[in-house]
Design a protein around this motif. Structure first.
Motif, short mmCIF file in Angstrom:
data_model
loop_
_atom_site.label_atom_id
_atom_site.label_comp_id
_atom_site.label_asym_id
_atom_site.label_seq_id
_atom_site.Cartn_x
_atom_site.Cartn_y
_atom_site.Cartn_z
N PHE A 416 86.45 147.12 47.75
CA PHE A 416 86.72 145.78 47.24
C PHE A 416 87.21 144.88 48.39
CE2 PHE A 416 87.34 148.13 43.18
CZ PHE A 416 86.32 147.51 42.47
N LEU A 417 86.71 143.66 48.40
CA LEU A 417 87.10 142.68 49.42
C LEU A 417 87.91 141.59 48.75
CD1 LEU A 417 86.89 141.61 52.34
CD2 LEU A 417 84.75 140.48 51.68
N VAL A 418 89.23 141.55 49.02
CA VAL A 418 90.13 140.55 48.44
C VAL A 418 90.64 139.66 49.57
CG1 VAL A 418 90.79 142.00 46.50
CG2 VAL A 418 92.09 142.13 48.62
N GLY A 419 90.89 138.39 49.21
CA GLY A 419 91.22 137.41 50.24
C GLY A 419 92.58 136.79 50.13
N ASN A 420 92.78 135.78 50.96
CA ASN A 420 94.04 135.06 51.07
C ASN A 420 94.42 134.40 49.74
OD1 ASN A 420 95.49 132.31 51.76
ND2 ASN A 420 95.97 133.75 53.39
N GLU A 421 95.75 134.22 49.52
CA GLU A 421 96.23 133.67 48.26
C GLU A 421 95.73 132.25 48.01
OE1 GLU A 421 98.08 134.72 50.74
OE2 GLU A 421 99.30 136.42 50.13
N GLY A 422 95.73 131.44 49.07
CA GLY A 422 95.34 130.04 48.90
C GLY A 422 93.87 129.78 49.15
N ALA A 423 93.35 130.23 50.30
CA ALA A 423 91.97 129.93 50.68
C ALA A 423 90.97 130.92 50.11
CB ALA A 423 91.85 129.91 52.20
N GLY A 424 91.43 132.08 49.66
CA GLY A 424 90.51 133.08 49.15
C GLY A 424 89.83 133.83 50.29
N THR A 425 88.81 134.60 49.92
CA THR A 425 88.06 135.37 50.91
C THR A 425 87.19 134.45 51.74
OG1 THR A 425 88.01 137.20 49.33
CG2 THR A 425 86.55 137.34 51.23
N LYS A 426 87.09 134.71 53.00
CA LYS A 426 86.27 133.88 53.90
C LYS A 426 84.81 133.93 53.46
CE LYS A 426 89.21 134.43 57.98
NZ LYS A 426 90.25 135.28 57.36
N SER A 427 84.14 132.78 53.60
CA SER A 427 82.76 132.66 53.11
C SER A 427 81.79 133.59 53.85
CB SER A 427 82.29 131.20 53.25
OG SER A 427 82.37 130.78 54.60
N TYR A 428 81.97 133.74 55.16
CA TYR A 428 81.03 134.59 55.90
C TYR A 428 81.20 136.05 55.55
CZ TYR A 428 84.94 135.43 59.15
OH TYR A 428 86.15 135.76 59.71
N SER A 436 78.76 140.44 44.71
CA SER A 436 79.86 139.51 44.41
C SER A 436 80.10 139.54 42.91
CB SER A 436 79.52 138.08 44.85
OG SER A 436 79.38 138.03 46.26
N VAL A 437 81.35 139.67 42.50
CA VAL A 437 81.69 139.76 41.08
C VAL A 437 82.81 138.78 40.76
CG1 VAL A 437 80.97 142.19 40.94
CG2 VAL A 437 83.36 141.62 41.48
N ARG A 438 82.93 138.50 39.45
CA ARG A 438 84.02 137.68 38.95
C ARG A 438 84.70 138.44 37.82
NH1 ARG A 438 82.42 135.47 34.12
NH2 ARG A 438 80.17 135.46 33.73
N ILE A 439 85.93 138.03 37.53
CA ILE A 439 86.69 138.64 36.45
C ILE A 439 86.57 137.73 35.23
CG2 ILE A 439 88.97 139.39 35.69
CD1 ILE A 439 89.64 139.93 38.61
N PRO A 440 86.05 138.19 34.13
CA PRO A 440 85.92 137.35 32.93
C PRO A 440 87.30 136.95 32.40
CG PRO A 440 84.60 139.35 32.71
CD PRO A 440 85.49 139.54 33.90
N MET A 441 87.51 135.66 32.20
CA MET A 441 88.80 135.16 31.69
C MET A 441 88.60 133.77 31.13
SD MET A 441 90.77 134.35 35.28
CE MET A 441 90.11 133.20 36.48
N ASN A 442 89.65 133.23 30.56
CA ASN A 442 89.63 131.93 29.93
C ASN A 442 89.36 130.85 30.98
OD1 ASN A 442 90.08 129.58 28.46
ND2 ASN A 442 91.77 130.48 27.27
N ASN A 443 88.53 129.87 30.60
CA ASN A 443 88.19 128.79 31.53
C ASN A 443 89.37 127.88 31.84
OD1 ASN A 443 85.53 129.69 31.66
ND2 ASN A 443 84.90 128.40 29.92
N LEU A 448 93.45 134.08 39.34
CA LEU A 448 94.56 135.01 39.18
C LEU A 448 95.19 135.31 40.53
CD1 LEU A 448 92.94 137.57 36.71
CD2 LEU A 448 94.60 135.80 36.14
N ASN A 449 96.42 135.82 40.47
CA ASN A 449 97.07 136.28 41.69
C ASN A 449 96.27 137.41 42.28
OD1 ASN A 449 99.17 138.36 42.95
ND2 ASN A 449 99.98 136.28 43.21
N VAL A 450 96.24 137.50 43.61
CA VAL A 450 95.41 138.49 44.28
C VAL A 450 95.80 139.91 43.89
CG1 VAL A 450 96.89 138.45 46.34
CG2 VAL A 450 94.53 139.24 46.52
N SER A 451 97.10 140.16 43.71
CA SER A 451 97.52 141.51 43.32
C SER A 451 97.13 141.81 41.87
CB SER A 451 99.03 141.67 43.51
OG SER A 451 99.73 140.72 42.72
N VAL A 452 97.16 140.79 41.01
CA VAL A 452 96.76 140.98 39.62
C VAL A 452 95.26 141.24 39.53
CG1 VAL A 452 96.64 139.90 37.34
CG2 VAL A 452 98.68 139.59 38.76
N ALA A 453 94.46 140.44 40.26
CA ALA A 453 93.01 140.63 40.26
C ALA A 453 92.65 142.01 40.82
CB ALA A 453 92.35 139.53 41.08
#
Length: 468
Positions: A416-428, A436-443, A448-453
């Motif tokens: 799993f590739l997790v990124g920075n709290e504010g900027a997220g994972t780098k695009s490259y 690439s995946v997403r976590i299903p949740m309310n719109n 979510l917090n990186v540790s929670v995700a």
């Protein structure tokens, strides 16, 4: 032509007087060789008759010195053409009377040969010092009578000089009277007494800040990255953290410090049972090294150590951490990785140190039970993991699939590739990932917090691997 009619071989030689002839000398032996020179040793100078040696100046008689203009008598001025009536035609040689031919040296009478020194009568040879009468040679110090040498202080006893601390007027009027010196004193000023609520403040009761003991400076240095790297140690603070280290990594604990009123006797006895050094630490010094507002009164110094992940497992879950800077989030990632039996964590460059005191406390001391590598180039690591059979899965809010949509065979070895709290994972990094995946949740919630995700993905992949 026959040999009888063939003439004898003869050598024709040209002489300096422009006469030609046949060399009949026996020394030539019929082959035109020059006569051999008479025997003369090498270096012996030849005799040139009355020719003067080289360098001896010639005598020019009444010739005028250089620079003095000559008198040309009735010579016409420059620019006026001369009359060539009696001038001889071009090419006819002029007669110079008794002038000697070119190349014949002139006689300079009694001039001495070159190199012979002249006689200057009583002049001394070069290098011999002249006599200056009674003048002393160079370097010998002159006598100044009773003058004292340099650096020796002069005596002012017999000199009418005013003493240093005596007023000029008094000394001038009574030069013979012996007076006591007058000493200058700093004027005394009375400082006002400050009162507050009719109570006098005693300034002398305020103690100066105590100096830091040398042994405590080494402990204080462990609160910085450079200090930890230099000493090879880190700090573990809190009862649960030290208990975790005692249970699993007691060999890494060097010493435990606690305040005088620490009441957990069971923990103290357990520490002493493992023969770990214990020290009492004043409460003020404990606050200086503590990272919490309210300290628990116990802290330990431990050696830095870690375990590398095993990349050859048939089933494995790794976490690639991209520049997470919050120590609390990184500590939580270690706890969830341990909770879901993760194979390890790869900390990329720019991520907070895993031996930071807040990371140690955030993981409750469990970070040493999770294999990890720090300061890793994630691009190189992704290529390495891909060769080991791992599927690189990046978390992205705009991804179109979830983790359950991926083919099950790709989930046997996952990173799993997790990124920075504010900027997220780098695009490259997302672009070079396999999925690439997403976590299903309310719109209504953006992210979510990186540790929670990370905890959600770790639980979901653990459930999918059970069904394989």
């Amino acid at each position: 032509m026959t040999d009888e009619n063939r003439p004898n071989k003869r050598m024709v030689k040209t002489t300096f007087n422009r006469k030609f002839g046949v060399s009949e000398s026996v020394a030539d032996k019929g082959f035109g060789r020059r006569p051999e020179r008479e025997d003369r040793s090498y270096g012996e100078k030849r005799s040139f008759g009355d020719r003067k040696p080289f360098g001896e100046k010639r005598s020019f008689g009444d010739r005028k010195p250089f620079g003095e203009k000559r008198s040309f008598g009735d010579r016409k001025p420059f620019g006026e053409k001369r009359s060539f009536d009696d001038r001889k035609p071009f090419g006819e040689k002029r007669s110079f009377g008794d002038r000697k031919p070119f190349g014949e040296r002139r006689s300079f009478d009694d001039r001495k040969p070159f190199g012979e020194k002249r006689s200057f009568d009583d002049r001394k040879p070069f290098g011999e010092k002249r006599s200056f009468g009674d003048r002393k040679p160079f370097g010998e110090r002159r006598s100044f009578g009773d003058r004292k040498p340099f650096g020796e202080r002069r005596s002012f006893d017999d000199r009418g000089r005013r003493p240093l601390n005596r007023p000029y007027e008094v000394w001038q009027e009574n030069p013979s009277e012996v007076q006591e010196p007058i000493y200058r004193q700093k004027p005394v000023t009375e400082e006002p007494i400050v009162f507050e609520n009719d109570v006098e403040l005693d300034i002398t009761t305020i103690d100066a800040e105590p100096t830091t003991p040398p042994w405590f400076k080494k402990i204080l240095a462990l609160t910085t990255d450079k200090g930890r790297e230099r000493e090879g140690k880190f700090l573990a603070e809190g009862i649960h953290v030290i208990q975790e280290l005692l249970n699993h990594h007691a060999d890494l604990i060097e010493a435990v410090y606690f305040v005088e009123d620490f009441k957990d006797e069971v923990l103290i006895n357990e520490i002493k049972a493992k023969e770990i050094r214990t020290h009492d630490l004043p409460a003020d010094l404990m606050k200086r090294i503590s990272t919490t507002v309210t300290t628990q009164g116990i802290i330990a110094t431990c050696r830095i150590a870690s375990t590398k992940p095993d990349y050859d497992k048939s089933r494995s879950v790794l976490t690639l951490v991209d520049a997470i800077q919050d120590p609390g989030n990184l500590g939580a990632l270690f706890r969830t990785s341990l909770g879901f039996n993760s194979s390890g964590m790869i900390l990329g460059k720019g991520t907070v140190s895993p031996f930071n005191s807040k990371v140690v406390r955030g993981s409750s001391g469990t970070f040493l039970r999770v294999p990890f590598e720090a300061s890793v180039d994630l691009i190189e690591q992704i290529n390495f993991l891909r060769q080991k059979g791992y599927t690189i899965i990046a978390t992205d809010l705009h991804a179109k699939q979830t983790l359950s949509d991926i083919v099950p065979r790709k989930l046997k070895k996952v990173a799993f590739l997790v990124g920075n709290e504010g900027a997220g994972t780098k695009s490259y990094l997302i672009e070079i990932a396999d999925e690439s995946v997403r976590i299903p949740m309310n719109n209504n919630l953006e992210s979510l917090n990186v540790s929670v995700a990370h905890g959600i993905l770790s639980y979901e992949v653990a459930q999918l691997q059970k069904d394989m």
